[in-house]
Design a protein around this motif. Structure first.
Motif, PDB file in Angstrom:
ATOM      1  N   VAL A 165       7.592   2.815  61.082  1.00  0.00           N
ATOM      2  CA  VAL A 165       8.699   1.893  60.602  1.00  0.00           C
ATOM      3  C   VAL A 165       8.814   0.837  61.716  1.00  0.00           C
ATOM      4  O   VAL A 165       8.928  -0.383  61.429  1.00  0.00           O
ATOM      5  CB  VAL A 165      10.103   2.731  60.648  1.00  0.00           C
ATOM      6  CG1 VAL A 165      11.096   1.868  60.875  1.00  0.00           C
ATOM      7  CG2 VAL A 165       9.955   3.782  59.630  1.00  0.00           C
ATOM      8  N   VAL A 166       8.769   1.062  62.944  1.00  0.00           N
ATOM      9  CA  VAL A 166       8.501   0.125  64.198  1.00  0.00           C
ATOM     10  C   VAL A 166       7.479  -0.669  63.838  1.00  0.00           C
ATOM     11  O   VAL A 166       7.442  -2.024  64.006  1.00  0.00           O
ATOM     12  CB  VAL A 166       8.670   1.009  65.550  1.00  0.00           C
ATOM     13  CG1 VAL A 166       8.288  -0.184  66.482  1.00  0.00           C
ATOM     14  CG2 VAL A 166      10.040   1.588  65.634  1.00  0.00           C
ATOM     15  N   TYR A 167       6.070  -0.225  63.793  1.00  0.00           N
ATOM     16  CA  TYR A 167       4.947  -0.929  63.171  1.00  0.00           C
ATOM     17  C   TYR A 167       5.204  -1.897  62.348  1.00  0.00           C
ATOM     18  O   TYR A 167       4.933  -3.396  62.187  1.00  0.00           O
ATOM     19  CB  TYR A 167       3.825  -0.040  63.294  1.00  0.00           C
ATOM     20  CG  TYR A 167       2.371  -1.096  62.968  1.00  0.00           C
ATOM     21  CD1 TYR A 167       1.959  -1.726  63.818  1.00  0.00           C
ATOM     22  CD2 TYR A 167       2.025  -1.121  61.434  1.00  0.00           C
ATOM     23  CE1 TYR A 167       0.581  -2.397  63.617  1.00  0.00           C
ATOM     24  CE2 TYR A 167       0.832  -2.042  61.336  1.00  0.00           C
ATOM     25  CZ  TYR A 167       0.305  -2.698  62.368  1.00  0.00           C
ATOM     26  OH  TYR A 167      -0.673  -3.312  62.116  1.00  0.00           O
ATOM     27  N   VAL A 168       5.795  -1.468  61.271  1.00  0.00           N
ATOM     28  CA  VAL A 168       5.812  -2.450  59.971  1.00  0.00           C
ATOM     29  C   VAL A 168       7.047  -3.544  60.350  1.00  0.00           C
ATOM     30  O   VAL A 168       7.093  -4.509  60.018  1.00  0.00           O
ATOM     31  CB  VAL A 168       6.293  -1.684  58.577  1.00  0.00           C
ATOM     32  CG1 VAL A 168       6.922  -2.324  57.670  1.00  0.00           C
ATOM     33  CG2 VAL A 168       5.144  -0.574  58.059  1.00  0.00           C
ATOM     34  N   ALA A 169       7.897  -3.101  60.677  1.00  0.00           N
ATOM     35  CA  ALA A 169       8.920  -4.141  61.322  1.00  0.00           C
ATOM     36  C   ALA A 169       8.447  -5.243  62.268  1.00  0.00           C
ATOM     37  O   ALA A 169       8.665  -6.516  61.857  1.00  0.00           O
ATOM     38  CB  ALA A 169      10.167  -3.550  62.112  1.00  0.00           C
ATOM     39  N   ALA A 170       7.697  -4.925  63.121  1.00  0.00           N
ATOM     40  CA  ALA A 170       6.949  -5.907  64.005  1.00  0.00           C
ATOM     41  C   ALA A 170       6.219  -6.721  63.230  1.00  0.00           C
ATOM     42  O   ALA A 170       6.074  -8.010  63.430  1.00  0.00           O
ATOM     43  CB  ALA A 170       6.265  -5.262  64.899  1.00  0.00           C
ATOM     44  N   ARG A 171       5.311  -6.088  62.307  1.00  0.00           N
ATOM     45  CA  ARG A 171       4.299  -7.030  61.572  1.00  0.00           C
ATOM     46  C   ARG A 171       4.996  -8.107  60.446  1.00  0.00           C
ATOM     47  O   ARG A 171       4.960  -9.214  60.247  1.00  0.00           O
ATOM     48  CB  ARG A 171       3.502  -6.151  60.561  1.00  0.00           C
ATOM     49  CG  ARG A 171       2.588  -5.304  61.451  1.00  0.00           C
ATOM     50  CD  ARG A 171       1.342  -6.213  61.821  1.00  0.00           C
ATOM     51  NE  ARG A 171       0.614  -6.668  60.570  1.00  0.00           N
ATOM     52  CZ  ARG A 171      -0.495  -7.366  60.474  1.00  0.00           C
ATOM     53  NH1 ARG A 171      -0.997  -7.279  61.494  1.00  0.00           N
ATOM     54  NH2 ARG A 171      -1.028  -7.766  59.368  1.00  0.00           N
ATOM     55  N   VAL A 172       6.468  -7.551  60.038  1.00  0.00           N
ATOM     56  CA  VAL A 172       7.188  -8.327  59.110  1.00  0.00           C
ATOM     57  C   VAL A 172       7.560  -9.300  59.951  1.00  0.00           C
ATOM     58  O   VAL A 172       7.573 -10.632  59.490  1.00  0.00           O
ATOM     59  CB  VAL A 172       8.212  -7.476  58.294  1.00  0.00           C
ATOM     60  CG1 VAL A 172       9.292  -8.422  57.897  1.00  0.00           C
ATOM     61  CG2 VAL A 172       7.553  -6.520  57.103  1.00  0.00           C
ATOM     62  N   TYR A 173       8.168  -9.244  60.810  1.00  0.00           N
ATOM     63  CA  TYR A 173       8.601 -10.219  61.917  1.00  0.00           C
ATOM     64  C   TYR A 173       7.659 -11.262  62.395  1.00  0.00           C
ATOM     65  O   TYR A 173       7.720 -12.428  62.078  1.00  0.00           O
ATOM     66  CB  TYR A 173       9.310  -9.685  63.198  1.00  0.00           C
ATOM     67  CG  TYR A 173       9.861 -10.817  64.097  1.00  0.00           C
ATOM     68  CD1 TYR A 173      11.033 -11.316  63.761  1.00  0.00           C
ATOM     69  CD2 TYR A 173       9.222 -11.024  65.193  1.00  0.00           C
ATOM     70  CE1 TYR A 173      11.493 -12.315  64.749  1.00  0.00           C
ATOM     71  CE2 TYR A 173       9.502 -12.166  66.068  1.00  0.00           C
ATOM     72  CZ  TYR A 173      10.848 -12.712  65.801  1.00  0.00           C
ATOM     73  OH  TYR A 173      11.143 -13.754  66.545  1.00  0.00           O
ATOM     74  N   LYS A 200       6.584 -13.247  59.358  1.00  0.00           N
ATOM     75  CA  LYS A 200       7.422 -14.534  58.791  1.00  0.00           C
ATOM     76  C   LYS A 200       7.864 -15.588  59.959  1.00  0.00           C
ATOM     77  O   LYS A 200       8.119 -16.508  59.468  1.00  0.00           O
ATOM     78  CB  LYS A 200       8.895 -13.629  58.512  1.00  0.00           C
ATOM     79  CG  LYS A 200       8.558 -12.835  57.135  1.00  0.00           C
ATOM     80  CD  LYS A 200       9.795 -12.579  56.342  1.00  0.00           C
ATOM     81  CE  LYS A 200       9.395 -11.670  55.203  1.00  0.00           C
ATOM     82  NZ  LYS A 200      10.647 -11.799  54.364  1.00  0.00           N
ATOM     83  N   ALA A 201       7.804 -15.029  61.333  1.00  0.00           N
ATOM     84  CA  ALA A 201       8.047 -15.947  62.196  1.00  0.00           C
ATOM     85  C   ALA A 201       6.890 -17.020  62.286  1.00  0.00           C
ATOM     86  O   ALA A 201       7.262 -18.244  62.463  1.00  0.00           O
ATOM     87  CB  ALA A 201       8.135 -15.278  63.547  1.00  0.00           C
ATOM     88  N   GLU A 202       5.617 -16.812  62.078  1.00  0.00           N
ATOM     89  CA  GLU A 202       4.670 -17.763  61.811  1.00  0.00           C
ATOM     90  C   GLU A 202       4.803 -18.575  60.737  1.00  0.00           C
ATOM     91  O   GLU A 202       4.446 -19.839  60.911  1.00  0.00           O
ATOM     92  CB  GLU A 202       3.082 -16.893  62.012  1.00  0.00           C
ATOM     93  CG  GLU A 202       2.852 -16.367  63.159  1.00  0.00           C
ATOM     94  CD  GLU A 202       1.662 -15.262  63.252  1.00  0.00           C
ATOM     95  OE1 GLU A 202       1.183 -15.253  61.927  1.00  0.00           O
ATOM     96  OE2 GLU A 202       1.025 -15.131  63.946  1.00  0.00           O
ATOM     97  N   ARG A 203       5.247 -17.970  59.816  1.00  0.00           N
ATOM     98  CA  ARG A 203       5.631 -18.977  58.558  1.00  0.00           C
ATOM     99  C   ARG A 203       6.442 -20.074  58.751  1.00  0.00           C
ATOM    100  O   ARG A 203       6.519 -20.908  58.505  1.00  0.00           O
ATOM    101  CB  ARG A 203       5.877 -18.000  57.312  1.00  0.00           C
ATOM    102  CG  ARG A 203       5.865 -18.933  56.040  1.00  0.00           C
ATOM    103  CD  ARG A 203       6.047 -17.901  54.814  1.00  0.00           C
ATOM    104  NE  ARG A 203       7.340 -17.455  54.860  1.00  0.00           N
ATOM    105  CZ  ARG A 203       7.627 -16.382  54.276  1.00  0.00           C
ATOM    106  NH1 ARG A 203       6.780 -15.880  53.285  1.00  0.00           N
ATOM    107  NH2 ARG A 203       8.675 -15.981  53.946  1.00  0.00           N
ATOM    108  N   ILE A 204       7.722 -19.565  59.539  1.00  0.00           N
ATOM    109  CA  ILE A 204       8.523 -20.458  59.697  1.00  0.00           C
ATOM    110  C   ILE A 204       8.269 -21.491  60.491  1.00  0.00           C
ATOM    111  O   ILE A 204       8.586 -22.603  60.426  1.00  0.00           O
ATOM    112  CB  ILE A 204       9.983 -19.704  60.487  1.00  0.00           C
ATOM    113  CG1 ILE A 204      10.578 -18.736  59.380  1.00  0.00           C
ATOM    114  CG2 ILE A 204      10.856 -20.546  61.093  1.00  0.00           C
ATOM    115  CD1 ILE A 204      11.513 -17.625  59.929  1.00  0.00           C
TER     116      ILE A 204
END
Length: 126
Positions: free
Chosen positions: A100-108, A111-115
């Motif tokens: 769960v923590v790994y997926v949250a970090a990947r999502v962040y 999306k941060a790189e896209r922003i």
């Protein structure tokens, strides 16, 4: 008319004539570098987008991970349930937490790189 004895005209050019010319208009990066009001608005919007993303990811992870103890407290049967000889609370809190923590970090990160890429593209166009 030119006379045959007149010197020929020679065109003199810079070797950099094919180089890209700088735009004289104000670009977004220039606004940011010069710390103008428009540059402040650009930076404020980037920071707000990043903050919104961080809070969403933290809230999602907190709900998922913080909800497990609440589940065990509200549904006592889950405390005694076993999977492959391991109690369910131990399995969920000791093993499931990491993906769960790994997926949250990947999502962040994605999306941060896209922003940041969208911001860079937007500021570069202005």
């Amino acid at each position: 008319m030119s006379t045959p004895d007149a010197p020929r005209r020679i065109r003199v050019t810079s070797p950099r004539t094919s180089a890209a010319r700088r735009s004289s208009s104000h670009t977004g990066t220039r606004e940011i570098d010069e710390q103008t009001r428009v540059g402040e608005v650009y930076m404020h919007s980037l920071i707000q987008s990043q903050l919104r993303l961080a809070l969403a990811v933290i809230l999602g992870a907190a709900v998922m991970l913080g909800g497990l103890p609440l589940l065990f407290w509200l549904v006592p049967a889950t405390r005694r349930f076993s999977v492959v000889g391991l109690p369910l609370p131990w399995l969920l809190l000791g093993v499931v937490v990491y993906p769960v923590v790994y997926v949250a970090a990947r999502v962040y990160t994605r999306k941060a790189e896209r922003i940041e890429a969208e911001f860079t593209e937007f500021v570069g166009r202005k």
